[in-house]
Every structure is written in structure tokens, then in C-alpha cells.
Design a protein around this motif. Structure first.
Motif: not given
Length: 511
Positions: A426-430
């Protein structure tokens, strides 16, 4: 192999906020009448705590559930036929009203009709809902709610008593600082119900089509052996009729393809309903394994994969409608119990093979992570805390895995990994593949599990096939007959379990 279908429930305890909406709506639907004032088919307990009725988990006292005898055979803790027959008129192993609680009402007229100008503020006086006499409130079905009254007795919680001495001492010594979670409870509608076996008159029965355990009120004679035999103490006696009553799993709603009323009104959306297919012939062996800690795996092994072609063939041969097979394939309960293996049964050591399972709460562990100065968003910190933390993992193990802390820790690690994985997405797509590898799941499986636990829609949480209209007459006939549909060889304790032949009627006739 005999294939059966069972309507089952899973509850995600991390989402229960202890609002008691489920209890209130169940009360209004099923037990809002004379004789059932003290009865709660659904109640929400705060854990740690001694529950409702008091210490219901102490089977040394209440003699509920099954045990293995010296020859490894499955027998009722309450005794065999001869023992039950000797106590049929005076059963000593019953909770009293004090163990439940005396229901109270209040004289509101004292407030409504109080004259003006009083020196003291008028107060409502509690009165017994049974006798109308003034009483002092000292216990209730949710007395320990959010640990409010738990300091009085919760140190004697049977699960704490069963824990290692050092861990138990820590719970009691720092009780004000300890963890807390809410545990909603209903009848477990077990695969191997002790209440059905103990009933002398054959009034308790397990329905063939959906596994729901019911009481035939016409046949019940109020012997109360079922109350003793149920280790969850979810069979009650209506003091107005003298007959046994219990959670019906809202079978009229289930037959119409609707969820139970407790599920429908659940504020936290923590309940899941679905069909589980199982092998009836495997029930006895699963309930008879020697090691209590092997009961979880043994019960899971009785469930059949609804996507397996062999299971589909057996379902067809058993006459199971295609709609039921499709519902089993889409069942969220099957996915949580067997696919993801994050749902656990309540007290498997009772050997009843319960069919209301729970996803254990991760929140107490996350609280402990923060208290230890670690990062509750870091999977490594959470994993280390789960491994190091003996409370509440050992407490949860006493509840759900017969004391196997490693099994509970494995579930909590899956939940923690899912949380960290989705946070990163959610935060950085990792994509944190290492987290998936740590718990033996793929990223796709983790995301599917997250969707089911966190954001599943109504029709994903409740997958219930409506009973065919052409089956309505046969269902009613089966209910009227009140004979256990699993009667016969291979059904442990389900056939001829009473002290007299069912054809002769109960001892003593009508009461």
C-alpha cells in the motif's frame, strides 16, 4: 467414506469490539420470553476471564465433553449409560443459577413517579426478573466485560490455571497490565456432539442435511444430561417448560440462504458462514487420537476438498445438490480452516470436533511488540516477539490448540506477515516476497487472505445455499421425527446413547 455437509462458522477475533450487538439481537430473536431470562445462546466474553457460566471450561468440575478410557476408547466424561441412569432424577454436575447469574430488572417507576424537591436523587433498585424481589447485583453474563469485573475472579480462569506456572503467575501478578480480547460464543454444532450422545430421550439430534444440532421440544423430558455433557455449556433449561433449549444456528434463516442473526447484525463483520464437506466415517478416529495436540490436525483431515474430483463424485453419489457443492467450493470457512489454516477450534481437547472456529487475535501480540520497544510494523520484530512472548501465545494455545503454542505462533506469524506485506504494497508498491516465503504462501495467496479477512463483501462472507423448495417437506419431516440422522455404525455416541430404548420412551414417561 460417507460424505456429509456441515454449515460452519469462523470468527476473526481481531475484529470483535465487544459491542454485544450479536448477543442482543440473538436474545431478541430466540430467548426473549418467560423461562429463558438467564439464557444467552450467543454471548461475548472477555478473556482472560472465567466466562458464562462461571468456569464452564473446568471439565474436572462439570464433566463435559469426551475423554479416552484406559483402552483408548472414546467415552463421555459424564459417564456411561449406567452412571447416567443412576443420576437421571438428581444430576449433581449442573451449573446453578448462581453460576449463570440471576437476571435482573429495574423498578423504573421510582424515577418516573419520584416527587419533586427530594433531598436525595432517586435511584433504580435492581429486582430479580424471576421472583420480583430486590437483589444485589454480583455477577452477570458479561460481568468481566473489557476486564471491568475481571479483577475479582479472572485469576482462576481455567486456561490460566493450565498454563505453565511462571506464565500464569505473570498474568495474575500484572493483571491490570495484561492483554485482553473478546470471545463471542455460540453452540459449536459439533461433528461429535456429546450432548446428543448423553440425551436419554433422543430429543437432541444432528440434522443430516446441514449438521445443525437441535432439540425436539416434543421429545425432551428435561433430564438435563445434555447440559452436563456439553463442555461449552451452550445447552440451557427453560425453567418455565422444564425442557432443554440451545442455539439453533438460525436454521430457518439458513434454509432460506440467509446468515444467522448474529452474523447479520455483527458490527465488526467478523463472522463467516459456509459449507464444509467432511467424511463421517473419519469422525470417530479423529476424535480418538491419543495426543490432545494432534486433534487439530485430525479434525482438519476429516474435511474434504470440495474442488477434488473424487469429492465431487462422492457428493453426487450422496445426492448432494449441485448448489451445495458450489457453495462448498466458494466457502470462506473452508478457505480459512483448510486452505490458509489460520482458523482454530475452541478447546479441541473436548473431543467434540467443534464447527465454530476462530482466527486468533494478533492485537495482543502487537501491543506487546510496542511495550517491548520494537516496531509493530516490522515483520522481523513481530516474528521475534511472537517467538519470545509466552503471554498471550500460551494462553491462546490453551484455548485453541490444546496447549500447542507452536501451532498458535504459526498462525500469528501468518497474520503478521500478511499485515506487513499489505502495508508495504500500500505504501510504496513493493512486494515483500521474503515474507511470503517465511510463511509458505505466495503473494497472491496472501492478498486473497487479506481480502477475505479485511474487506470481504457480504456475499463473500456468507455463502449459504438456500434449501430447494422441493426439499422443504422432507426437511420438515426430518425435524418432526427428531431422530439423529447420523444414527448407526460409525457415529460415535450418536445411536442408542440413552439409558433406554428410544422405542420404549423415556424413563418415567411424561413429567
Amino acid at each position: 467414506m460417507r460424505l456429509r455437509a456441515q454449515v460452519a462458522m469462523v470468527m476473526n477475533l481481531d475484529k470483535c469490539i465487544g459491542c454485544h450487538t450479536c448477543s442482543v439481537t440473538c436474545k431478541q430473536t430466540w430467548t426473549n420470553r418467560e423461562g429463558t431470562e438467564y439464557v444467552w445462546f450467543n454471548n461475548v466474553e472477555t478473556k482472560p476471564g472465567i466466562g458464562y457460566p462461571k468456569h464452564y471450561e473446568d471439565q474436572e468440575r462439570w464433566k463435559g465433553g469426551w475423554r479416552l478410557d484406559a483402552k483408548g476408547r472414546l467415552v463421555l466424561r459424564s459417564g456411561g449409560r449406567a452412571r447416567r441412569l443412576s443420576r437421571i432424577f438428581a444430576n449433581p454436575d449442573l451449573p446453578t443459577l448462581e453460576d449463570y447469574y440471576e437476571p435482573a430488572t429495574f423498578d423504573k417507576d421510582v424515577l418516573v413517579n419520584a416527587p419533586g424537591g427530594l433531598a436525595d436523587t432517586p435511584v433504580k433498585q435492581p429486582r430479580s426478573a424471576l421472583t420480583g424481589e430486590p437483589i444485589s447485583l454480583e455477577w452477570g453474563a458479561n460481568w468481566e466485560d473489557s476486564l471491568g469485573g475481571a479483577h475479582e475472579r479472572a485469576g482462576t480462569d481455567p486456561n490460566i490455571v493450565s498454563m505453565p506456572a511462571e506464565a500464569a503467575a505473570r498474568v495474575k501478578f500484572e493483571f491490570e497490565k495484561t492483554f485482553m480480547f473478546h470471545l463471542p460464543r455460540i453452540c459449536e454444532h459439533c461433528l461429535n456432539p456429546a450432548c446428543v450422545s448423553a440425551c436419554p430421550s433422543g430429543a437432541m439430534y444432528k440434522r443430516e442435511e446441514d449438521g445443525i444440532v437441535l432439540v425436539d421440544q416434543n421429545r425432551c423430558r428435561g433430564w438435563r444430561m445434555c447440559v452436563t455433557a456439553c463442555p461449552y455449556k451452550k445447552v440451557y433449561v427453560n425453567h418455565a417448560t422444564g425442557k432443554a433449549e440451545k442455539c439453533t444456528f438460525c436454521f430457518p434463516r439458513i434454509e432460506a440462504g440467509q446468515p444467522t442473526i448474529c452474523s447479520e447484525t455483527c458490527v465488526g463483520r467478523l463472522r463467516y458462514l459456509g459449507i464444509v464437506l467432511y467424511d463421517e466415517d473419519a469422525v470417530l478416529a479423529a476424535a480418538s487420537v491419543q495426543d490432545d495436540r494432534e486433534l487439530l490436525a485430525a479434525q482438519r483431515a476429516t474435511f474434504l476438498d470440495p474442488h477434488d474430483p473424487e469429492t465431487m463424485r462422492l457428493a453426487h453419489e450422496a445426492g448432494l445438490p449441485e448448489e451445495w457443492v458450489l457453495a462448498a467450493q466458494q466457502s470462506p470457512v473452508w478457505r480459512l480452516i483448510s486452505d490458509y489454516q489460520i482458523a482454530l477450534p475452541l478447546h479441541p481437547e473436548y473431543r467434540t470436533l467443534p464447527m465454530v472456529w476462530y482466527v486468533p487475535p494478533l492485537s495482543p501480540v502487537l501491543d506487546a511488540v510496542g511495550a517491548a520497544g520494537r516496531d509493530d510494523t516490522d515483520a522481523d520484530d513481530v516474528f521475534h516477539t511472537i517467538r519470545d512472548l509466552r503471554i498471550p501465545v500460551e494462553y491462546l494455545a490453551e484455548l485453541f490448540t490444546a496447549g500447542d503454542a507452536d501451532a498458535v505462533a504459526g498462525v500469528l506469524m501468518k497474520l503478521a506477515a500478511m499485515r506487513s506485506y499489505m502495508r508495504a504494497r500500500t505504501l510504496d508498491g513493493t512486494v515483500a516476497e521474503e515474507l511470503c516465503e517465511a510463511i509458505g504462501m505466495t503473494g497472491q495467496e496472501v492478498e486473497a487472505m487479506y481480502r477475505l479477512l479485511a474487506i470481504a463483501k457480504y456475499d463473500e462472507r456468507y455463502v449459504i445455499p438456500a434449501a430447494y423448495s422441493r426439499d422443504a417437506a422432507s426437511l420438515e419431516e426430518q425435524a418432526d421425527s427428531a431422530l439423529c440422522s447420523l444414527d448407526g455404525p460409525g457415529g460415535p455416541g450418536m445411536g442408542g446413547g440413552g439409558p433406554v430404548d428410544l422405542a420404549l420412551g423415556p424413563v418415567g414417561g411424561e413429567r
